[in-house]
Design a protein around this motif. Structure first.
Motif: not given
Length: 426
Positions: A310-330
């Motif tokens: 099975x798989x994991x849903x992960x959040x890769x490192x972004x240059x713009x940390x502000x993107x994590x807000x929407x990514x976390x919602x996804x």
């Protein structure tokens, strides 16, 4: 949110890319693949924009329930989702290259053993950094995505292994499947099946990760640990398989069997048992004979720990940390109770939370044995093995091949494997 150690991540990634460069040629011609992740800035996180998701499900097109769910989660997060499905191996390679180029997707869904590799290379954020809630996830499933005391993502679901059995073959041999509780009772059942003129058990012992995956329930079920391949317990597990082949309880074809060809053998109707996974449930219904499923027994009884797929849903490192807000919602949307049930049903997975597991069994009683197996399962990279696991797995499957082919006895084969593994993980 804690700060990200960019220098460490970049250095680690460079080493990993160099190490696997020989396997990256298929994806070296493309750098972006429509990621669009670094130019949007904080304004996108706050008010829309396009967010990219890469997954290992190329079999699903835009009309599938899976892609519709991704689109729906994007809408709820206030963003547009651009999704691309890749073959599993290709996805890992592309993720490493994209990170090296500073062009990672916003959300990356990867096979659970890959998580530690990407985390060690600095490709992934931890759940502490991005505030992903993992509190309801079964600890044994979450462990597959943990390294150095941190968690990198959340499991989308899990599959594992159990024993399918042919009811008619067992009945004619006078075997009660419910009485198979340990290695001794299973071996006794195989002896009766052979005496009745049928075939005993088929599994995959091919010299690849598939072989290790299928051997691990017996290895772990003996009480053995991957850090000591040649322990008496480990030798007992390999001796079990070797003895089955010598006595004709298992066919010599197991040494070349993939999980697919092993299933094809079981589907002929000649075998009493077949070791295989949750993903064969749909095919089991097409065999034309009555079947049942029992957990793989541990040596002295109980359910053996089988490895989790099975798989994991992960959040890769972004240059713009502000993107994590929407990514976390996804990610939160994908992992929600209702969506988890839909997704895991589509993928033939067992859900990673007890609440959804209960719902799955209520809707399909056949899944009860799989829930039991998943609760006893463990990740291949668990026990903080992380990237050491592949360096242990390869010597292990080579020992399996040596013992099953008769070129070395189990003790000798595993002693050699342990020496190789110990040297590789220093």
């Amino acid at each position: 949110m804690e700060s990200l150690d960019r220098g460490r991540r970049a250095a680690g990634l460079g080493l990993v890319v160099l190490a696997v460069a020989g396997g990256l040629t298929a994806c070296s011609g493309s750098s972006g693949d429509g990621t669009g992740t670094s130019s949007a800035g904080a304004s996108q996180a706050a008010g829309g924009g396009t967010y990219t998701i890469w997954d290992p499900y190329p079999q699903f097109d835009d009309s599938s329930d899976w892609v519709k769910l991704l689109t729906q989660c994007g809408t709820q997060a206030g963003v547009t989702v651009k999704r691309t499905g890749y073959d599993t191996t290709d996805l890992t390679n592309k993720a490493l290259l994209a990170a090296q180029q500073g062009n990672s997707p916003d959300v990356l869904i990867v096979d659970n053993p890959v998580v530690s590799t990407l985390a060690e290379a600095g490709v992934l954020t931890s759940t502490d950094e991005t505030k992903i809630d993992t509190s309801t996830v079964s600890p044994n499933l979450l462990a597959a995505g943990q390294l150095g005391g941190k968690t990198y993502g959340i499991p989308i679901g899990a599959n594992t292994l159990a024993l399918y059995y042919n009811k008619d073959v067992l009945k004619k041999a006078g075997v009660d499947a419910a009485a198979v509780k340990d290695w001794a009772s299973l071996t006794a059942a195989l002896e009766k099946v052979k005496a009745a003129g049928k075939k005993g058990i088929t599994f995959s012992a091919i010299g690849t990760e598939e072989g290790s995956f299928q051997f691990l329930p017996w290895f772990w079920g003996s009480g053995a640990n991957l850090t000591k391949l040649d322990s008496p317990e480990g030798v007992a597990a390999l001796s079990l398989w070797t003895d089955w082949v010598k006595k004709g309880y298992a066919p010599t074809s197991v040494i070349n069997n993939t999980q697919t060809t092993s299933w094809q053998e079981f589907a002929t109707g000649d075998f009493a048992f077949g070791e295989n996974g949750t993903w064969q449930l749909a095919n089991a219904k097409k065999t034309g004979f009555d079947y049942g499923i029992i957990p793989i027994p541990a040596k002295d009884g109980g359910t053996a720990p089988a490895p989790t797929g099975g798989e994991f849903v992960t959040l890769p490192v972004q240059k713009d940390a502000a993107r994590y807000v929407a990514s976390q919602k996804l990610v939160t949307c994908l992992a929600s109770t209702g969506n988890s049930y839909t997704t895991d049903t589509t993928l033939s997975y067992i859900a990673p939370t007890e609440e959804v597991q209960t719902k799955q069994v209520e809707q399909n009683a056949e899944l009860k044995v799989w829930v039991e197996a998943v609760k006893a399962a463990k990740g291949r990279t668990s026990d903080n093995l992380g990237t050491k696991y592949p360096k242990i797995s390869e010597p292990m499957w080579k020992a399996m091949q040596a013992a099953l082919s008769g070129s070395q006895p189990p003790q000798e084969a595993l002693t050699a494997a342990q020496a190789t593994a110990a040297s590789a993980v220093q």
